[in-house]
Design a protein around this motif. Structure first.
Motif, PDB file in Angstrom:
ATOM      1  N   TYR A 192       0.510  -1.025   0.718  1.00 60.21           N
ATOM      2  CA  TYR A 192       0.335  -0.002  -0.204  1.00 60.21           C
ATOM      3  C   TYR A 192       0.544   1.161  -0.020  1.00 60.21           C
ATOM      4  CZ  TYR A 192      -3.192   3.649   1.401  1.00 60.21           C
ATOM      5  OH  TYR A 192      -3.949   4.467   1.487  1.00 60.21           O
ATOM      6  N   ILE A 193       1.138   1.974  -1.050  1.00 58.89           N
ATOM      7  CA  ILE A 193       1.434   3.154  -1.322  1.00 58.89           C
ATOM      8  C   ILE A 193       1.005   4.890  -1.436  1.00 58.89           C
ATOM      9  CG2 ILE A 193       3.168   4.342  -2.745  1.00 58.89           C
ATOM     10  CD1 ILE A 193       3.654   1.458  -3.536  1.00 58.89           C
ATOM     11  N   LYS A 194       1.430   5.282  -0.221  1.00 58.36           N
ATOM     12  CA  LYS A 194       0.057   6.938  -0.157  1.00 58.36           C
ATOM     13  C   LYS A 194       1.406   8.285  -0.613  1.00 58.36           C
ATOM     14  CE  LYS A 194      -2.097   9.868   2.738  1.00 58.36           C
ATOM     15  NZ  LYS A 194      -2.397   9.904   4.353  1.00 58.36           N
ATOM     16  N   MET A 195       0.950   8.193  -1.834  1.00 61.06           N
ATOM     17  CA  MET A 195       2.013   9.543  -2.600  1.00 61.06           C
ATOM     18  C   MET A 195       1.042  11.027  -2.200  1.00 61.06           C
ATOM     19  SD  MET A 195       3.502   7.964  -5.988  1.00 61.06           S
ATOM     20  CE  MET A 195       1.509   7.100  -6.245  1.00 61.06           C
ATOM     21  N   SER A 196       1.965  12.106  -1.960  1.00 58.91           N
ATOM     22  CA  SER A 196       1.111  13.079  -2.161  1.00 58.91           C
ATOM     23  C   SER A 196       2.553  13.951  -3.321  1.00 58.91           C
ATOM     24  CB  SER A 196       1.497  13.834  -0.807  1.00 58.91           C
ATOM     25  OG  SER A 196      -0.031  13.769  -0.322  1.00 58.91           O
ATOM     26  N   LYS A 197       1.931  14.817  -3.723  1.00 60.61           N
ATOM     27  CA  LYS A 197       3.056  15.798  -4.948  1.00 60.61           C
ATOM     28  C   LYS A 197       3.487  16.710  -3.758  1.00 60.61           C
ATOM     29  CE  LYS A 197       3.191  18.770  -9.789  1.00 60.61           C
ATOM     30  NZ  LYS A 197       2.040  19.154 -10.306  1.00 60.61           N
ATOM     31  N   VAL A 198       5.001  17.128  -4.289  1.00 61.05           N
ATOM     32  CA  VAL A 198       5.992  18.360  -4.275  1.00 61.05           C
ATOM     33  C   VAL A 198       5.241  19.513  -4.919  1.00 61.05           C
ATOM     34  CG1 VAL A 198       8.217  19.489  -3.313  1.00 61.05           C
ATOM     35  CG2 VAL A 198       7.013  17.038  -2.732  1.00 61.05           C
ATOM     36  N   ILE A 199       5.338  21.020  -3.908  1.00 64.28           N
ATOM     37  CA  ILE A 199       4.249  21.819  -4.609  1.00 64.28           C
ATOM     38  C   ILE A 199       5.196  23.245  -4.433  1.00 64.28           C
ATOM     39  CG2 ILE A 199       2.227  20.564  -5.556  1.00 64.28           C
ATOM     40  CD1 ILE A 199       1.328  22.689  -3.229  1.00 64.28           C
ATOM     41  N   ALA A 200       6.491  22.629  -3.470  1.00 64.29           N
ATOM     42  CA  ALA A 200       6.919  23.925  -3.281  1.00 64.29           C
ATOM     43  C   ALA A 200       7.712  23.610  -1.495  1.00 64.29           C
ATOM     44  CB  ALA A 200       6.088  24.838  -2.587  1.00 64.29           C
TER      45      ALA A 200
END
Length: 219
Positions: A192-200
């Motif tokens: 199970y992989i949880k991801m968030s995009k780096v935006i700053a």
């Protein structure tokens, strides 16, 4: 209103001059700014950038309302929820859950969060100690930097998805020593992989100096 509020909180914090405040910011926060720039911010002839505002609030112990009152601010604050490895994935070890990072108001929404980068596998874009702003709602494409969590591990790498062979990869900028690419099958339901995009990324002045010294092989 902002300029007079800034002047008041600097005085309230016990600094008799822009020069003494400039010295304090340099020594305690590794943030270098001239006394002339601070004076212009205090008299309203120049508008400060968001990083200066964040440092002032930390240095004086005030919150944003002390500076802006009822005015609309061009910065927002994001909760720092933990740390993430830029290197070998490690458990989240960050403790100061009351701290906050800043971001520009035009990218802010209530689901944003920040993490502190640990390690140097993502240099030169992310240095050890940088504040990394993450958006769990943003679409993620190959080539984006992501904060990913697998079980209790938390790390930052570049995301790559190869539909042809059904594999996703998490790739560090620096692939030396222990900094390895992680690969998973897209159809592997056991992971199970949880991801968030780096935006700053909020850079640390001190860490930028360290990165430059590493680049010229002096540390």
């Amino acid at each position: 209103m902002f300029a007079s509020n800034l002047d008041n909180i600097i005085k309230k914090a016990g600094f008799s001059s822009s020069e003494s405040f400039s010295t304090f910011l340099s020594e305690q926060f590794s943030y270098n700014i001239s006394k002339e720039s601070i004076t212009k911010y205090r008299n309203g002839t120049r508008t400060p950038d968001p990083k200066f505002i964040e440092i002032v609030l930390k240095a004086t112990g005030e919150d944003a309302s002390a500076l802006f009152g009822g005015q609309q601010s061009n910065i927002k604050f994001v909760p720092i929820v933990g740390s993430a490895s830029c290197g070998i994935p490690l458990p989240n070890s960050y403790q100061d859950i009351e701290n906050k990072a800043f971001c520009k108001s035009e990218i802010w929404h209530s689901d944003l969060y920040a993490i502190i980068a640990n390690g140097d596998s993502m240099i030169p874009e992310i240095d050890d100690g940088d504040e990394v702003i993450c958006d769990p709602k943003a679409d993620i494409l190959s080539g984006d930097i992501v904060h990913y969590q697998i079980n209790d591990e938390s790390a930052i790498k570049v995301f790559f998805k190869d539909e042809n062979i059904g594999v996703i990869e998490f790739v560090p900028f620096n692939q030396n020593g222990d900094f390895k690419t992680l690969k998973f099958r897209i159809d592997d339901d056991s992971v199970y992989i949880k991801m968030s995009k780096v935006i700053a990324i909020n850079k640390s002045k001190m860490n930028n100096r360290q990165a430059r010294l590493k680049a010229i092989n002096r540390i």
